[in-house]
Design a protein around this motif. Structure first.
Motif, PDB file in Angstrom:
ATOM      1  N   LEU A  87       7.417   5.002  27.982  1.00  0.00           N
ATOM      2  CA  LEU A  87       6.719   5.667  26.869  1.00  0.00           C
ATOM      3  C   LEU A  87       5.550   6.493  27.388  1.00  0.00           C
ATOM      4  O   LEU A  87       5.379   7.666  27.007  1.00  0.00           O
ATOM      5  N   LYS A  88       4.739   5.915  28.275  1.00  0.00           N
ATOM      6  CA  LYS A  88       3.577   6.628  28.821  1.00  0.00           C
ATOM      7  C   LYS A  88       4.004   7.863  29.613  1.00  0.00           C
ATOM      8  O   LYS A  88       3.389   8.931  29.497  1.00  0.00           O
ATOM      9  N   LEU A  89       5.058   7.727  30.420  1.00  0.00           N
ATOM     10  CA  LEU A  89       5.531   8.867  31.218  1.00  0.00           C
ATOM     11  C   LEU A  89       6.061   9.987  30.331  1.00  0.00           C
ATOM     12  O   LEU A  89       5.818  11.174  30.606  1.00  0.00           O
ATOM     13  N   ASN A  90       6.766   9.620  29.280  1.00  0.00           N
ATOM     14  CA  ASN A  90       7.272  10.626  28.346  1.00  0.00           C
ATOM     15  C   ASN A  90       6.137  11.348  27.636  1.00  0.00           C
ATOM     16  O   ASN A  90       6.178  12.573  27.454  1.00  0.00           O
ATOM     17  N   ARG A  91       5.129  10.584  27.227  1.00  0.00           N
ATOM     18  CA  ARG A  91       3.979  11.196  26.536  1.00  0.00           C
ATOM     19  C   ARG A  91       3.219  12.119  27.482  1.00  0.00           C
ATOM     20  O   ARG A  91       2.745  13.187  27.086  1.00  0.00           O
ATOM     21  N   LYS A  92       3.136  11.710  28.773  1.00  0.00           N
ATOM     22  CA  LYS A  92       2.456  12.535  29.765  1.00  0.00           C
ATOM     23  C   LYS A  92       3.155  13.877  29.942  1.00  0.00           C
ATOM     24  O   LYS A  92       2.513  14.899  30.224  1.00  0.00           O
ATOM     25  N   ASP A  93       4.482  13.879  29.763  1.00  0.00           N
ATOM     26  CA  ASP A  93       5.256  15.123  29.871  1.00  0.00           C
ATOM     27  C   ASP A  93       5.169  15.982  28.616  1.00  0.00           C
ATOM     28  O   ASP A  93       5.778  17.051  28.550  1.00  0.00           O
ATOM     29  N   THR A 124      23.459  17.183  35.427  1.00  0.00           N
ATOM     30  CA  THR A 124      23.377  17.100  33.968  1.00  0.00           C
ATOM     31  C   THR A 124      23.152  15.672  33.477  1.00  0.00           C
ATOM     32  O   THR A 124      22.594  15.470  32.393  1.00  0.00           O
ATOM     33  N   MET A 125      23.565  14.670  34.259  1.00  0.00           N
ATOM     34  CA  MET A 125      23.380  13.278  33.858  1.00  0.00           C
ATOM     35  C   MET A 125      21.906  12.872  33.875  1.00  0.00           C
ATOM     36  O   MET A 125      21.511  11.897  33.223  1.00  0.00           O
ATOM     37  N   ALA A 126      21.075  13.595  34.628  1.00  0.00           N
ATOM     38  CA  ALA A 126      19.658  13.259  34.738  1.00  0.00           C
ATOM     39  C   ALA A 126      18.830  13.833  33.598  1.00  0.00           C
ATOM     40  O   ALA A 126      17.672  13.437  33.412  1.00  0.00           O
ATOM     41  N   LEU A 127      19.405  14.759  32.832  1.00  0.00           N
ATOM     42  CA  LEU A 127      18.672  15.359  31.714  1.00  0.00           C
ATOM     43  C   LEU A 127      18.364  14.300  30.662  1.00  0.00           C
ATOM     44  O   LEU A 127      19.232  13.505  30.298  1.00  0.00           O
ATOM     45  N   GLN A 128      17.133  14.268  30.209  1.00  0.00           N
ATOM     46  CA  GLN A 128      16.576  13.285  29.265  1.00  0.00           C
ATOM     47  C   GLN A 128      16.397  11.902  29.899  1.00  0.00           C
ATOM     48  O   GLN A 128      16.091  10.935  29.206  1.00  0.00           O
ATOM     49  N   SER A 129      16.608  11.829  31.228  1.00  0.00           N
ATOM     50  CA  SER A 129      16.379  10.559  31.937  1.00  0.00           C
ATOM     51  C   SER A 129      15.466  10.775  33.145  1.00  0.00           C
ATOM     52  O   SER A 129      15.487   9.996  34.098  1.00  0.00           O
ATOM     53  N   CYS A 159      16.858  24.329  32.042  1.00  0.00           N
ATOM     54  CA  CYS A 159      17.206  22.954  31.671  1.00  0.00           C
ATOM     55  C   CYS A 159      16.703  21.932  32.691  1.00  0.00           C
ATOM     56  O   CYS A 159      16.463  20.771  32.340  1.00  0.00           O
ATOM     57  N   TYR A 160      16.534  22.363  33.958  1.00  0.00           N
ATOM     58  CA  TYR A 160      16.108  21.432  34.999  1.00  0.00           C
ATOM     59  C   TYR A 160      14.617  21.557  35.345  1.00  0.00           C
ATOM     60  O   TYR A 160      14.163  20.990  36.335  1.00  0.00           O
ATOM     61  N   GLN A 161      13.883  22.275  34.518  1.00  0.00           N
ATOM     62  CA  GLN A 161      12.469  22.502  34.821  1.00  0.00           C
ATOM     63  C   GLN A 161      11.703  21.184  34.965  1.00  0.00           C
ATOM     64  O   GLN A 161      10.928  21.005  35.913  1.00  0.00           O
ATOM     65  N   LEU A 162      11.927  20.247  34.047  1.00  0.00           N
ATOM     66  CA  LEU A 162      11.250  18.953  34.115  1.00  0.00           C
ATOM     67  C   LEU A 162      11.751  18.137  35.300  1.00  0.00           C
ATOM     68  O   LEU A 162      10.959  17.533  36.038  1.00  0.00           O
ATOM     69  N   LEU A 163      13.047  18.104  35.511  1.00  0.00           N
ATOM     70  CA  LEU A 163      13.621  17.357  36.625  1.00  0.00           C
ATOM     71  C   LEU A 163      13.038  17.819  37.955  1.00  0.00           C
ATOM     72  O   LEU A 163      12.664  16.997  38.802  1.00  0.00           O
ATOM     73  N   PHE A 164      12.946  19.132  38.148  1.00  0.00           N
ATOM     74  CA  PHE A 164      12.472  19.677  39.418  1.00  0.00           C
ATOM     75  C   PHE A 164      10.982  19.426  39.653  1.00  0.00           C
ATOM     76  O   PHE A 164      10.486  19.659  40.761  1.00  0.00           O
ATOM     77  N   SER A 165      10.276  18.955  38.632  1.00  0.00           N
ATOM     78  CA  SER A 165       8.857  18.615  38.794  1.00  0.00           C
ATOM     79  C   SER A 165       8.658  17.165  39.226  1.00  0.00           C
ATOM     80  O   SER A 165       7.544  16.748  39.513  1.00  0.00           O
TER      81      SER A 165
END
Length: 392
Positions: A87-93, A124-129, A159-165
């Motif tokens: 929850l904290k990590l998601n809110r931080k994003d 694609t499996m990592a999106l939203q995870s 689509c991978y902007q968050l993943l690549f961070s």
């Protein structure tokens, strides 16, 4: 081994018997002292025969939705620390409270597991995870295999902007894919190239190879999908037919483009020259390969392609496009030929030139290809590289 390293492998579906890459990887990891847990989004919920299988929540079945939510709620309560961290990590994003809670629901099946690595089998499996590995205290790995790196982002930019961070170790199939990730800003040190591999003991010729057919036998293996470039291949063969070159072309595989391709065969007057075999067993594939002379993989997009490795190992002369990893799979004029994609006349020209080679020249190319595949693309070497990957 008292404390086996645990690898969580995330896939959309449980690998079928015919999906040799993932099954070989699971078997290899288990034989080398790793404990593998498979996480799947499959709705059928048929477990893998050799490893523990955990299924993602299914929000599609309304009659069982309340039971899914009860299970998720209990899971989150039992794993409160991981739930709160996610929850904290998601809110931080920057996710809202509502979106963060929804994200926890989506990833709730991961929360109870203490893993050394959480490895997403496709980008694609990592999106939203993107945050779940850190939330459960594991390292995160992501594999890119072709479609997920080249086609999916064309449909969904950024689509991978968050993943690549995130702090992720990436697995790719080719130098081309590694360079693409670097262009996205991913550090080269976090990218590992491990090519596909095949069972070189199974895929080897049972007879000494030579071009033995008076009607030249060509073959392609793969899904009947537009990215495989099969329509361009058929157009090239229509040019050969106009030149009165005797040939037959066998296509192995099923897919959504079958009707379109059959109509192309009709329009190009190739009825007597082309056979659609459909999906068949590995033994049957090997039998057809051994009766063929040439392998064609004129794809528009291709991560690497195991079928090309298998064809080279059997001793076929391979002609491929320059799509992505294919030019690393086949070395031009050393182990086969690479032709620029989307150019049927150029492909036809290359086929004609290859047919016209002397038997000595063909044998040299075949032997180069067979030796290279046996040396560079065997399962033992691949597993050693994956062992090193998980020691990162």
């Amino acid at each position: 081994m008292a404390n086996k390293p645990k690898i969580g492998l995330v896939l959309a579906n449980v690998p079928a018997y015919s999906e040799t890459f993932f099954n070989s990887k699971i078997k290899g990891l288990q034989e080398n002292g790793f404990d593998v847990i498979l996480f799947s989004s499959s709705k059928s919920k048929v477990s893998h025969p050799t490893c523990k299988t955990i299924f993602a929540p299914n929000f599609d079945l309304r009659f069982s939705l309340i039971f899914e939510f009860i299970f998720i709620f209990i899971n989150c309560l039992k794993n409160l620390k991981a739930t709160y961290k996610l929850l904290k990590l998601n809110r931080k994003d920057g996710l809202s409270v509502k979106s963060s809670i929804k994200n926890i629901f989506i990833n709730s099946h991961f929360l109870p597991y203490k893993l050394s690595w959480l490895h997403f089998g496709f980008g694609t499996m990592a999106l939203q995870s993107e945050n779940v590995a850190k939330a459960i205290g594991s390292k995160m790995a992501v594999s890119f295999r072709g479609f997920d790196l080249y086609i999916y982002p064309a449909k969904f930019p950024n689509c991978y902007q968050l993943l690549f961070s995130k702090n992720v170790i990436y697995h790719v199939l080719s130098d081309e894919m590694k360079n693409t990730l670097i262009e996205y800003g991913v550090s080269a040190e976090s990218i590992n190239k491990i090519t596909p591999a095949i069972n070189v003991d199974f895929f080897q010729p049972s007879i000494k190879y030579e071009t033995k057919n008076s009607v030249f036998q060509f073959i392609t293996i793969g899904r009947l999908h537009w990215k495989k470039g099969l329509e361009y291949t058929l157009e090239a063969f229509s040019i050969l037919k106009k030149q009165n070159i005797p040939f037959h072309y066998t296509i192995i595989g099923e897919g959504i483009e079958r009707e379109k391709l059959m109509f192309a065969v009709h329009q190009l007057n190739l009825h007597s020259n082309v056979t659609f075999v459909g999906k068949i067993s590995h033994n049957d594939v090997k039998n057809i390969l051994e009766k063929s002379d040439f392998y064609i993989q004129y794809s528009i997009q291709e991560g690497f392609c195991n079928a090309v490795l298998e064809a080279q190992a059997i001793g076929l002369l391979c002609i491929v496009s320059d799509a992505d990893g294919l030019s690393e799979n086949v070395l031009h004029e050393k182990t086969g030929w690479v032709v620029p994609k989307r150019n049927p006349p150029l492909l036809a020209e290359r086929i004609v030139k290859t047919i016209a080679l002397s038997e000595a020249e063909k044998i040299k190319i075949r032997e180069n290809a067979m030796d290279r595949v046996k040396r560079e693309f065997n399962l033992t070497k691949q597993m050693e590289l994956f062992k090193a990957f998980y020691s990162f």
